[in-house]
Enzyme design. Structure first.
Site, PDB file in Angstrom:
ATOM      1  N   PHE A 138       0.849  -1.189   0.000  1.00  0.00           N
ATOM      2  CA  PHE A 138       0.000   0.000   0.000  1.00  0.00           C
ATOM      3  C   PHE A 138       0.890   1.247   0.000  1.00  0.00           C
ATOM      4  CE2 PHE A 138      -2.980   3.086   1.718  1.00  0.00           C
ATOM      5  CZ  PHE A 138      -4.154   2.751   1.075  1.00  0.00           C
ATOM      6  N   ASP A 214       1.696  -4.876   8.739  1.00  0.00           N
ATOM      7  CA  ASP A 214       0.494  -4.052   8.602  1.00  0.00           C
ATOM      8  C   ASP A 214      -0.701  -4.993   8.442  1.00  0.00           C
ATOM      9  OD1 ASP A 214      -1.618  -2.429   7.745  1.00  0.00           O
ATOM     10  OD2 ASP A 214      -0.251  -1.003   6.767  1.00  0.00           O
ATOM     11  N   TYR A 239     -11.145   1.445  10.128  1.00  0.00           N
ATOM     12  CA  TYR A 239     -12.362   1.741   9.340  1.00  0.00           C
ATOM     13  C   TYR A 239     -12.653   0.702   8.277  1.00  0.00           C
ATOM     14  CZ  TYR A 239      -8.741   4.029   6.449  1.00  0.00           C
ATOM     15  OH  TYR A 239      -7.613   4.304   5.727  1.00  0.00           O
ATOM     16  N   LYS A 240     -11.845  -0.337   8.207  1.00  0.00           N
ATOM     17  CA  LYS A 240     -12.102  -1.386   7.205  1.00  0.00           C
ATOM     18  C   LYS A 240     -12.922  -2.499   7.863  1.00  0.00           C
ATOM     19  CE  LYS A 240      -8.161   0.091   4.510  1.00  0.00           C
ATOM     20  NZ  LYS A 240      -6.705   0.085   4.425  1.00  0.00           N
ATOM     21  N   ARG A 402     -12.321  -4.819  -7.357  1.00  0.00           N
ATOM     22  CA  ARG A 402     -12.137  -5.419  -6.018  1.00  0.00           C
ATOM     23  C   ARG A 402     -13.489  -5.644  -5.357  1.00  0.00           C
ATOM     24  NH1 ARG A 402      -8.339  -2.631  -1.713  1.00  0.00           N
ATOM     25  NH2 ARG A 402     -10.046  -1.159  -1.824  1.00  0.00           N
TER      26      ARG A 402
HETATM   27  C1  LIG Z   1      -6.061   1.235   4.335  1.00  0.00           C
HETATM   28  C2  LIG Z   1      -4.596   1.071   4.559  1.00  0.00           C
HETATM   29  C3  LIG Z   1      -3.867   2.045   5.226  1.00  0.00           C
HETATM   30  C4  LIG Z   1      -4.550   3.313   5.661  1.00  0.00           C
HETATM   31  O1  LIG Z   1      -3.694   4.203   6.255  1.00  0.00           O
HETATM   32  P1  LIG Z   1      -4.290   5.506   6.977  1.00  0.00           P
HETATM   33  O2  LIG Z   1      -3.102   6.187   7.452  1.00  0.00           O
HETATM   34  O3  LIG Z   1      -5.158   5.011   8.099  1.00  0.00           O
HETATM   35  O4  LIG Z   1      -5.069   6.262   5.978  1.00  0.00           O
HETATM   36  C5  LIG Z   1      -2.525   1.805   5.458  1.00  0.00           C
HETATM   37  N1  LIG Z   1      -1.933   0.672   5.042  1.00  0.00           N
HETATM   38  C6  LIG Z   1      -2.610  -0.290   4.372  1.00  0.00           C
HETATM   39  C7  LIG Z   1      -1.922  -1.532   3.952  1.00  0.00           C
HETATM   40  C8  LIG Z   1      -3.958  -0.112   4.108  1.00  0.00           C
HETATM   41  O5  LIG Z   1      -4.634  -1.041   3.443  1.00  0.00           O
END
Ligand SMILES: *Cc1c(COP(=O)(O)O)cnc(C)c1O
Length: 443
Positions: A138, A214, A239-240, A402
């Site tokens: 990400f 992560d 939030y996921k 997705r």
């Molecule tokens: C959704 C996601 C994030 C989100 O990061 P924020 O700082 O909370 O916006 C980070 N890393 C991964 C792998 C994600 O899927």
């Protein structure tokens, strides 16, 4: 953990309805507000809203804030929320009580733990050169790692992700005597491929490195065993799959040996703010960290958002009585298999980039399609909400449709209907209409 086997898929809609009738987790759907007629398959990007959240947040505003005012920090337990929610998340990821704190974003928490990990390595193993990750990780993780690499004079070594299909062997090959920190995302946000956390952590340790994971697409979606894997640090998203609401606070975990070691040698986390201090209300000018994970708190937590996240995490306590994470995992695999089997059978030429091996599959299904954006817009128009992620030619990753499957509230008929809608959108070519090509700011 029990061995994961590929479940049986429904052969018709009535089969899917029967699976829903037999599903021990089915009552949990009623804990969520979901519009009638909508097939929501984007809980991997923004989880659905638990029904209890609106009332609880309204009470936090109307009574705790408006009436009780500042006394609520003690009386309503605002000051302990970060630790209390953390304990709820800990049960989902194989962490112990008191080991997880909640606050800030995933990006900020990643900055903190990556900084600490690199500082420890600089002290213990000077001369280490690399932070290793995947090119397909990400982007925020890579951007944060770039910043940390600059600060510590390290090289960010990115292993090719092989079109999203992933290549554990390529990651392992990068784990050598230069390794400072291995930083990986457990479940890939594009392909939904799951890495072997235990094996890769061990390989990283064998090379003398530390392992940062992560869990953004793992917490609440797939079983995670941080202690069993021997991980060093972890972060994850609220939030996921945890359904904490848009922009919900994230979480942070450190193996308990690391805060103890930070105490011994004086390593501080880099955003050493007052609420991570051992006694913030003595207002001393010097920083002394709180014990354990609480030191990873920086400033004042956003209480309204914390309340909403608390509600999201509390649904998993309800799920516990119905089989917990093991049952959620079994259902998640069955849902993705149902969807992928149906797509394979009825959408010729559509290729899944999500591994069929259950041991390598997260809780989403991703399909390669050059015109994925327009196809997804046409699907959304039909009440099937997934999302689109653009491919990267340089990394060899395709444009993707997705579909996230959240076993707390997604039904087998949803998986079935989504596959049928996709079949129809592709066969009719309706996605070619110009209105579906118009891009919005958020995809
Ligand atoms: C959704 C996601 C994030 C989100 O990061 P924020 O700082 O909370 O916006 C980070 N890393 C991964 C792998 C994600 O899927």
């Amino acid at each position: 953990m029990p061995p994961e086997t590929e479940p049986r898929s429904p052969a018709c809609r009535a089969d899917a309805e029967a699976l829903d009738r037999d599903d021990p987790l089915a009552p949990l759907r009623d804990a969520f507000s979901l519009p009638d007629g909508l097939v929501y398959l984007d809980g991997n990007s923004l989880g659905a809203c638990p029904k209890r959240t609106a009332a609880r947040v309204a009470e936090t505003i109307g009574r705790e804030w408006a009436h009780d005012l500042i006394t609520s920090w003690n009386r309503a337990g605002w000051i302990d929320l970060a630790a209390r929610i953390g304990d709820g998340i800990a049960t989902l990821v194989g962490a112990g009580p008191g080991e997880i704190s909640v606050g800030d974003s995933t990006s900020v928490n990643l900055y903190k733990v990556l900084h600490v990990a690199c500082a420890m390595q600089a002290a213990d193993r000077p001369g280490r050169r690399t932070i290793v990750s995947e090119r397909g990780n990400f982007p925020t993780d890579l951007y944060i790692a770039e910043s940390i690499a600059r600060s510590f004079g390290l090289e960010l070594l990115l292993v090719e992700t092989n079109g999203g299909a992933g290549d554990d062997a390529a990651i392992e090959a990068a784990l050598d005597e230069r390794l400072s920190v291995l930083m990986l995302t457990h479940v890939d946000y594009r392909s939904g491929r799951m890495l072997d956390m235990t094996a890769l952590t061990r390989k990283g340790h064998d090379a003398g490195g530390l392992a940062v994971w992560d869990l953004a697409h793992s917490a609440g979606a797939v079983p995670v065993d941080l202690h069993g894997a021997g991980a060093d640090f972890a972060v994850g998203c609220g939030y996921k799959y945890l359904n904490g609401g848009p922009g919900a606070p994230a979480f942070v975990w450190a193996h308990p040996m690391h805060p103890e070691r930070m105490d011994r040698d004086g390593t501080a986390q880099p955003l050493s703010g007052w609420l991570g201090h051992g006694s913030p209300f003595t207002f001393t000018p010097d920083y002394r960290p709180a014990a354990g994970i609480a030191r990873f708190v920086s400033g004042t937590p956003p209480i309204l958002a914390m309340r909403a996240l608390e509600c999201g995490v509390s649904v998993f306590a309800d799920a516990e009585a119905l089989g917990g994470m093991a049952a959620l995992r079994a259902k998640s695999l069955a849902l993705t298999a149902c969807f992928l089997d149906r797509v394979e059978a009825s959408c010729p030429g559509v290729r899944s980039v999500t591994p069929r091996d259950p041991a390598m599959r997260g809780s989403q299904a991703s399909l390669a399609h050059d015109d994925g954006y327009a196809v997804m817009q046409a699907l959304i128009d039909r009440g099937v909400v997934g999302d689109f992620r653009a491919g990267d030619d340089a990394a060899g990753t395709p444009n993707l449709l997705r579909f996230g499957f959240t076993p707390l509230y997604t039904r087998f008929v949803d998986a079935w209907d989504a596959a049928e809608a996709l079949t129809d959108v592709l066969a009719s070519g309706v996605w070619r209409e110009p209105r579906y090509a118009k891009r919005a700011a958020v995809t």
